[in-house]
Motif scaffolding. Sequence first.
Motif, PDB file in Angstrom:
ATOM      1  N   LEU A   1       0.821  -1.210   0.000  1.00  0.00           N
ATOM      2  CA  LEU A   1       0.000   0.000   0.000  1.00  0.00           C
ATOM      3  C   LEU A   1       0.860   1.267   0.000  1.00  0.00           C
ATOM      4  N   VAL A   2       1.921   1.273   0.792  1.00  0.00           N
ATOM      5  CA  VAL A   2       2.804   2.443   0.833  1.00  0.00           C
ATOM      6  C   VAL A   2       3.476   2.628  -0.524  1.00  0.00           C
ATOM      7  N   ARG A   3       3.904   1.533  -1.140  1.00  0.00           N
ATOM      8  CA  ARG A   3       4.519   1.627  -2.469  1.00  0.00           C
ATOM      9  C   ARG A   3       3.556   2.210  -3.497  1.00  0.00           C
ATOM     10  N   VAL A   4       2.330   1.723  -3.492  1.00  0.00           N
ATOM     11  CA  VAL A   4       1.332   2.217  -4.443  1.00  0.00           C
ATOM     12  C   VAL A   4       1.042   3.695  -4.178  1.00  0.00           C
ATOM     13  N   TRP A   5       0.885   4.066  -2.916  1.00  0.00           N
ATOM     14  CA  TRP A   5       0.597   5.459  -2.564  1.00  0.00           C
ATOM     15  C   TRP A   5       1.722   6.385  -3.024  1.00  0.00           C
ATOM     16  N   ILE A   6       2.962   6.003  -2.741  1.00  0.00           N
ATOM     17  CA  ILE A   6       4.097   6.838  -3.133  1.00  0.00           C
ATOM     18  C   ILE A   6       4.170   6.941  -4.659  1.00  0.00           C
ATOM     19  N   THR A   7       3.855   5.869  -5.360  1.00  0.00           N
ATOM     20  CA  THR A   7       3.861   5.899  -6.823  1.00  0.00           C
ATOM     21  C   THR A   7       2.791   6.863  -7.346  1.00  0.00           C
ATOM     22  N   VAL A   8       1.601   6.826  -6.763  1.00  0.00           N
ATOM     23  CA  VAL A   8       0.522   7.731  -7.182  1.00  0.00           C
ATOM     24  C   VAL A   8       0.936   9.183  -6.961  1.00  0.00           C
ATOM     25  N   VAL A   9       1.510   9.474  -5.813  1.00  0.00           N
ATOM     26  CA  VAL A   9       1.951  10.840  -5.527  1.00  0.00           C
ATOM     27  C   VAL A   9       3.064  11.248  -6.498  1.00  0.00           C
ATOM     28  N   SER A  10       3.932  10.323  -6.872  1.00  0.00           N
ATOM     29  CA  SER A  10       4.988  10.623  -7.839  1.00  0.00           C
ATOM     30  C   SER A  10       4.410  10.989  -9.195  1.00  0.00           C
ATOM     31  N   VAL A  11       3.381  10.269  -9.617  1.00  0.00           N
ATOM     32  CA  VAL A  11       2.742  10.576 -10.897  1.00  0.00           C
ATOM     33  C   VAL A  11       2.097  11.965 -10.849  1.00  0.00           C
ATOM     34  N   VAL A  12       1.479  12.304  -9.724  1.00  0.00           N
ATOM     35  CA  VAL A  12       0.907  13.645  -9.559  1.00  0.00           C
ATOM     36  C   VAL A  12       2.013  14.692  -9.648  1.00  0.00           C
ATOM     37  N   ASN A  13       3.167  14.426  -9.026  1.00  0.00           N
ATOM     38  CA  ASN A  13       4.290  15.367  -9.078  1.00  0.00           C
ATOM     39  C   ASN A  13       4.817  15.554 -10.493  1.00  0.00           C
TER      40      ASN A  13
ATOM     41  N   ASN B   1      13.980   7.534   4.205  1.00  0.00           N
ATOM     42  CA  ASN B   1      14.099   8.701   5.083  1.00  0.00           C
ATOM     43  C   ASN B   1      14.012  10.002   4.285  1.00  0.00           C
ATOM     44  N   LEU B   2      14.665  10.055   3.123  1.00  0.00           N
ATOM     45  CA  LEU B   2      14.592  11.256   2.291  1.00  0.00           C
ATOM     46  C   LEU B   2      13.183  11.484   1.759  1.00  0.00           C
ATOM     47  N   THR B   3      12.482  10.412   1.435  1.00  0.00           N
ATOM     48  CA  THR B   3      11.099  10.541   0.968  1.00  0.00           C
ATOM     49  C   THR B   3      10.222  11.077   2.086  1.00  0.00           C
ATOM     50  N   PHE B   4      10.404  10.558   3.286  1.00  0.00           N
ATOM     51  CA  PHE B   4       9.663  11.080   4.439  1.00  0.00           C
ATOM     52  C   PHE B   4       9.962  12.564   4.627  1.00  0.00           C
ATOM     53  N   LEU B   5      11.231  12.934   4.553  1.00  0.00           N
ATOM     54  CA  LEU B   5      11.624  14.334   4.704  1.00  0.00           C
ATOM     55  C   LEU B   5      11.001  15.196   3.613  1.00  0.00           C
ATOM     56  N   SER B   6      10.918  14.678   2.384  1.00  0.00           N
ATOM     57  CA  SER B   6      10.330  15.465   1.294  1.00  0.00           C
ATOM     58  C   SER B   6       8.857  15.757   1.554  1.00  0.00           C
ATOM     59  N   PHE B   7       8.134  14.782   2.106  1.00  0.00           N
ATOM     60  CA  PHE B   7       6.732  15.023   2.432  1.00  0.00           C
ATOM     61  C   PHE B   7       6.607  16.021   3.585  1.00  0.00           C
TER      62      PHE B   7
ATOM     63  N   ILE C   1       2.706  11.453   5.455  1.00  0.00           N
ATOM     64  CA  ILE C   1       3.562  11.514   6.649  1.00  0.00           C
ATOM     65  C   ILE C   1       3.203  10.426   7.659  1.00  0.00           C
ATOM     66  N   PRO C   2       1.933  10.293   8.083  1.00  0.00           N
ATOM     67  CA  PRO C   2       1.625   9.198   9.022  1.00  0.00           C
ATOM     68  C   PRO C   2       1.808   7.816   8.405  1.00  0.00           C
ATOM     69  N   SER C   3       1.531   7.697   7.110  1.00  0.00           N
ATOM     70  CA  SER C   3       1.728   6.396   6.459  1.00  0.00           C
ATOM     71  C   SER C   3       3.193   5.982   6.490  1.00  0.00           C
ATOM     72  N   LEU C   4       4.064   6.934   6.191  1.00  0.00           N
ATOM     73  CA  LEU C   4       5.495   6.612   6.217  1.00  0.00           C
ATOM     74  C   LEU C   4       5.983   6.406   7.646  1.00  0.00           C
ATOM     75  N   LEU C   5       5.417   7.128   8.597  1.00  0.00           N
ATOM     76  CA  LEU C   5       5.785   6.883   9.996  1.00  0.00           C
ATOM     77  C   LEU C   5       5.407   5.471  10.419  1.00  0.00           C
ATOM     78  N   LEU C   6       4.199   5.033  10.054  1.00  0.00           N
ATOM     79  CA  LEU C   6       3.806   3.648  10.325  1.00  0.00           C
ATOM     80  C   LEU C   6       4.675   2.671   9.547  1.00  0.00           C
ATOM     81  N   GLY C   7       5.060   3.074   8.360  1.00  0.00           N
ATOM     82  CA  GLY C   7       5.871   2.207   7.516  1.00  0.00           C
ATOM     83  C   GLY C   7       7.255   1.934   8.070  1.00  0.00           C
ATOM     84  N   PHE C   8       7.770   2.820   8.938  1.00  0.00           N
ATOM     85  CA  PHE C   8       9.074   2.563   9.538  1.00  0.00           C
ATOM     86  C   PHE C   8       9.081   1.206  10.236  1.00  0.00           C
ATOM     87  N   LYS C   9       7.956   0.848  10.830  1.00  0.00           N
ATOM     88  CA  LYS C   9       7.852  -0.427  11.532  1.00  0.00           C
ATOM     89  C   LYS C   9       7.879  -1.604  10.554  1.00  0.00           C
ATOM     90  N   PHE C  10       7.234  -1.417   9.407  1.00  0.00           N
ATOM     91  CA  PHE C  10       7.067  -2.532   8.476  1.00  0.00           C
ATOM     92  C   PHE C  10       8.186  -2.671   7.460  1.00  0.00           C
TER      93      PHE C  10
END
Length: 150
Positions: free
Chosen positions: A10-22, A81-87, A121-130
């Motif tokens: 899910l995090v991969r898909v979300w980041i990909t969608v946001v990348s396409v928007v960018n 970490n850089l992706t989290f920082l960018s958000f 931001i919260p998704s990536l924070l949760l993702g640190f665990k996974f």
Amino acid sequence: MNAKVDFTYLVRVWITVVSVVNVGDSLQCFIDNSLLPRRIYTLTPDYGNPAFGRIYGIFLFLLAALRLSCAIDIHNKSLYNLTFLSFALTFGNTFLETVLYKTADVNFTVLLNLTLSGISIPSLLLGFKFVSEEPAPDLESDKFLKKKQS
């Protein structure tokens, strides 16, 4: 599937969608010189000149490249970490331009930036665990590589 694999997907898909928007926003900055004063800096349109628009377009394209790289190699901690920082920086910049500096009015583009970053931001924070651990090795591919080597 286990929760770790599902959340990572899910995090991969979300980041990909946001990348396409960018990427789309980046291309718009190069095509339309009046994009920034019309969509972001609506309260101070003088701040959105064509040169700044192109620089902002390059910035958005770099964000898209970084985020897409993270989506591809999600277990790379530096990229993650850089992706989290960018958000976090995108959220902070948009929030400050709207609330503190009062150069941007609350409109669709500003709300979109805040929403995408606010979800990420919260998704990536949760993702640190996974995603902090490397994925489990694929035993089938190991068998294939061992056969190929012998």
